[in-house]
Motif scaffolding. Structure first.
Motif, short mmCIF file in Angstrom:
data_model
loop_
_atom_site.label_atom_id
_atom_site.label_comp_id
_atom_site.label_asym_id
_atom_site.label_seq_id
_atom_site.Cartn_x
_atom_site.Cartn_y
_atom_site.Cartn_z
N ARG A 12 33.15 69.13 36.86
CA ARG A 12 33.28 67.57 37.23
C ARG A 12 34.90 67.53 37.61
N ASP A 13 35.84 68.32 36.99
CA ASP A 13 37.18 68.33 37.27
C ASP A 13 37.46 69.04 38.51
N LEU A 16 37.05 67.14 42.08
CA LEU A 16 37.98 66.19 42.09
C LEU A 16 39.38 67.02 42.72
N SER A 83 43.46 70.29 33.08
CA SER A 83 42.12 70.46 32.59
C SER A 83 42.16 71.98 32.08
N THR A 88 39.02 69.25 29.38
CA THR A 88 38.34 68.66 30.23
C THR A 88 39.18 67.01 30.18
N LEU A 89 38.91 66.46 31.44
CA LEU A 89 39.28 65.36 31.62
C LEU A 89 38.10 64.23 30.98
N SER A 91 35.97 60.86 31.11
CA SER A 91 35.16 60.13 32.14
C SER A 91 36.14 59.01 32.79
N ARG A 94 38.83 60.85 34.79
CA ARG A 94 38.42 61.34 35.86
C ARG A 94 38.14 60.16 37.01
N TRP A 98 39.82 59.75 40.60
CA TRP A 98 38.93 59.48 41.88
C TRP A 98 39.39 58.17 42.55
#
Length: 550
Positions: A12-13, A16, A83, A88-89, A91, A94, A98
Motif C-alpha cells: 500500500r505504501d 503511493l 516505510s 508501514t504507514l 492508514s 497514508r 495521498w
C-alpha cells in the motif's frame, strides 16, 4: 515486523511511492525534450515551430525538472525509506500522503497549463517584474502545500517510531529524511510568503506595486536550501544504501547524522550569496551570509571522507594493497553503484564551482553568465539526478515485485556513461562560454548579429552535441523505468539498508534533540535576515511601500 525495519516496503505504501515516481519520470520526458530544443536553438541550427517562444521553453524546462521532478521523486523516495526502516504507514498517514500527492498534482497541472499557454513565461525563478497569470501562482502554492503534507507523513511516522521505541536511536535514513523534511518546510515558508502575499495579489490587480527587493530575498531564502533539498536524498543513498550495495558497513552513524544537522543549520540563512550583485542589501550582511555559506563546505567534506573511508575499508577487507588498490575492488559491473558513483565524481567540480559562485569577487566574473547554468547541471542534473537514477534501478522493481535483470543492469550502466559524456560536453561548454561572458538564459538568435557571438559559437555547438547525447540517455532511462515497472520478470528485489560498522562510536542522544537544532536554525535565520528585511521596508520609495515595476 509491522513497525520496524521491514525487509520490504508494504504494498500500500509502495503504490503511493510509485504514484510520485510516475509523475517524476513523465516530468523527465517533458523537461528533457524542452532541454534538447533549447540547446539546438542556442546552436543556431534550429528554429522553434508553431510560435513557441524560447523563454516559454526555458520556463518549462526549469520548472518541470528543477521543481516538479525533484520534489515528486524526493517525496516518494523518503516515504519509501521511512516505510522500510520505521514501519508501514498507518492508514491516516497514508491518507495524508495521498492528499498531498493529489494537491501537488493539481497545482502542477495548473502551473504547466499556464506555461504551455504562454501565460507564465517567467522562468524558473519567476522574478518580478515578470508577471504570470494568477493561476500559475495558485498552482505553485498548491505544490508547496501538497509537499508539506508529504513531509508531514515522514514527521508523523518518525514521532510514532520514537514513542514506540523509547530511548533508542532512530534508523539513520529515517533521521535523514526528517532533517530534509524540516529544512524543506522552513525554507518553503519564504517562497509561499512571496507568492501568497506579493505575487498573487499583484497578478490579480489587488495591488499596483510590490517590493521587488523583498520578493527576490524571500525567493532566495528558499532557493538555496532548495539545492540541499535536492542534494540530501542523494547523500542518504551515498551514506546508507551504497555501503550495503558494495557489501561494506557504514563508517560512522554519528558523523552522518551530524553532517545532516549542519546542513539544516547552514543551508537556510545564506540566500544573499545569490544576491551579491543586487542593490538594497548592506555589504556587511552579504559578507556574513557568504561566511555561513562556506560553513556548508564542512559537512560536504565530512561526507566525502565518510564515503571514501567506507570504500577503502571495504577494499582492504577484500585484500586490496597499496594506496589505491581498494579502488579496483569496487563493484564496477553493478549499475546500482556505478551510476551514483559517477554522480559523486561530478559533484567534485560542481562543489568547486559552487565555492566560486558564493565568493564575492569571483562571483562578479561569472554572475548571470551561462557558467551558472553549467554549475547547476553538474550538481542537480548530474550528481543528484544520476543518484536518483541509481536508486530507481532497485527501488522501482522492489515496489512493483520485479527484478533488475542483467540486461537492464548493463543498459543502466550504458545510460549513466552516456549521461556523463553528454554532460561533459554540455556543462563544460557552458562553463567555458560563461568565462567569455556568454549570458545566462539567452538564445543564440538574440546575439547572432553581434561580433562577440563568434567567440561563443563553438561552445554553443558543443552544448547542442552534449544535449543530444543527454536526450539519448533520457530515452534509455525511460525505457529502463518502463521495463522495471511493468515488464521485468516477477521476483524479489532487495531494498538495501547499510549496517553500522562495529568499530563506530555510539551515537550521542543530543543529535536527536530537536529543540536544540530547530532553535539554533531559527536563531540563525533571525540573525541573518531581520535587519536586512527592516532596511528593505525602511528604504522603500515613499508612499509606495515597494518599487515601481513598470
Amino acid at each position: 515486523m509491522s513497525m520496524t525495519n521491514r525487509l520490504k516496503v508494504d504494498r500500500r505504501d509502495g503504490k503511493l511511492v510509485m504514484a510520485h515516481f510516475y509523475v517524476a519520470f513523465i516530468s523527465l520526458a517533458i523537461g528533457g525534450l524542452a532541454g534538447l530544443l533549447q540547446v539546438l536553438v542556442r546552436s543556431g541550427m534550429f528554429v522553434l515551430p508553431a510560435g513557441i517562444g524560447y523563454y516559454q521553453l526555458l520556463t518549462l524546462h526549469g520548472v518541470v525538472l528543477a521543481l516538479v521532478l525533484t520534489t515528486y521523486f524526493i517525496m516518494g523516495f523518503q516515504i519509501a525509506a521511512v516505510s522500510r526502516t520505521s514501519g508501514t504507514l498507518t492508514s491516516k498517514q497514508r491518507k495524508i500522503g495521498w492528499t498531498g500527492f493529489v494537491i501537488m498534482t493539481i497545482g502542477t497541472i495548473l502551473a504547466a497549463v499556464m506555461i504551455l499557454l504562454n501565460e507564465a513565461t517567467v522562468l524558473y525563478t519567476f522574478y518580478a517584474p515578470l508577471q504570470a497569470h494568477s493561476i500559475f501562482y495558485i498552482g505553485l502554492t498548491l505544490v508547496i502545500v501538497g509537499s508539506w503534507l508529504g513531509s508531514a507523513v515522514i514527521l508523523l511516522k518518525y514521532r510514532q517510531w520514537r514513542k514506540e521505541n523509547h530511548k533508542q536511536t532512530s534508523p539513520l535514513i529515517t533521521f535523514m529524511a526528517v532533517v530534509n523534511s524540516i529544512m524543506w518546510i522552513v525554507a518553503t515558508i519564504g517562497v509561499a510568503a512571496t507568492v501568497l502575499l506579493q505575487l498573487l495579489p499583484w497578478s490579480l490587480g489587488l495591488v499596483e506595486t510590490i517590493n521587488v527587493g523583498v520578493s527576490r530575498t524571500l525567493f532566495w531564502y528558499f532557493g538555496h536550501p532548495l539545492v540541499y533539498f535536492w542534494l540530501l536524498p542523494a547523500y542518504m543513498a551515498w551514506y546508507v544504501i551504497i555501503p550495503k550495495i558494495i557489501g561494506a558497513k557504514i563508517f560512522s552513524d554519528s558523523l552522518a547524522r551530524f553532517s545532516f544537522i549542519l546542513f539544516l543549520l547552514f543551508s537556510i540563512p545564506v540566500g544573499f550569496h545569490h544576491q551579491l550583485m543586487e542593490p538594497g542589501i548592506d555589504a556587511s550582511w552579504k559578507f556574513i551570509q557568504v561566511v555561513l555559506t562556506f560553513l556548508v563546505i564542512i559537512p560536504s567534506l565530512m561526507t566525502a571522507f565518510s564515503l571514501f573511508a567506507t570504500f577503502e575499508s571495504y577494499g582492504r577487507s577484500k585484500g586490496a594493497k597499496g594506496l589505491f588498490g581498494w579502488f579496483k575492488k569496487l563493484p564496477w559491473k553493478d549499475a546500482r553503484f556505478v551510476v551514483p558513483f559517477i554522480g559523486m565524481v561530478a559533484f567534485i567540480p560542481g562543489g568547486a564551482g559552487g565555492i566560486i559562485n558564493a565568493s564575492n569577487q569571483m562571483n562578479q566574473v561569472v554572475h548571470n553568465t551561462i557558467w551558472v547554468t553549467g554549475h547547476f547541471h553538474l550538481t542537480v542534473a548530474t550528481a543528484v539526478l544520476l543518484t536518483f537514477f541509481g536508486i530507481s534501478y532497485w527501488l522501482i522493481p522492489h515496489l512493483t515485485g520485479r527484478t533488475l535483470t542483467k540486461a537492464m543492469n548493463n543498459l543502466a550502466i550504458t545510460q549513466g556513461i552516456l549521461w556523463a559524456v553528454g554532460m561533459t560536453f554540455m556543462s563544460g561548454a557552458m562553463h567555458a562560454a560563461g568565462l567569455l561572458g556568454a549570458p545566462r538564459r539567452s538564445s543564440f538568435s538574440e546575439y547572432g548579429g553581434a561580433s562577440i557571438a563568434a567567440e561563443w559559437i563553438p561552445y554553443q555547438v558543443a552544448q547542442a552535441v552534449g544535449g543530444s547525447i543527454l536526450f539519448l540517455s533520457i530515452i534509455l532511462m525511460l525505457y529502463i523505468i518502463i521495463n522495471l515497472a511493468f515488464f521485468a520478470p516477477k521476483g524479489e528485489q532487495d531494498f538495501p539498508i547499510g549496517e553500522i560498522a562495529e568499530t563506530a562510536e555510539k551515537t550521542p542522544k543530543i543529535l536527536e534533540n530537536w529543540k536544540i537544532w530547530i532553535g539554533i536554525t531559527v536563531l540563525l535565520i533571525l540573525f541573518a535576515y531581520t535587519i536586512p528585511f527592516i532596511d528593505m521596508f525602511h528604504h522603500a520609495p515613499p508612499g509606495s511601500k515597494g518599487y515601481k515595476l513598470w
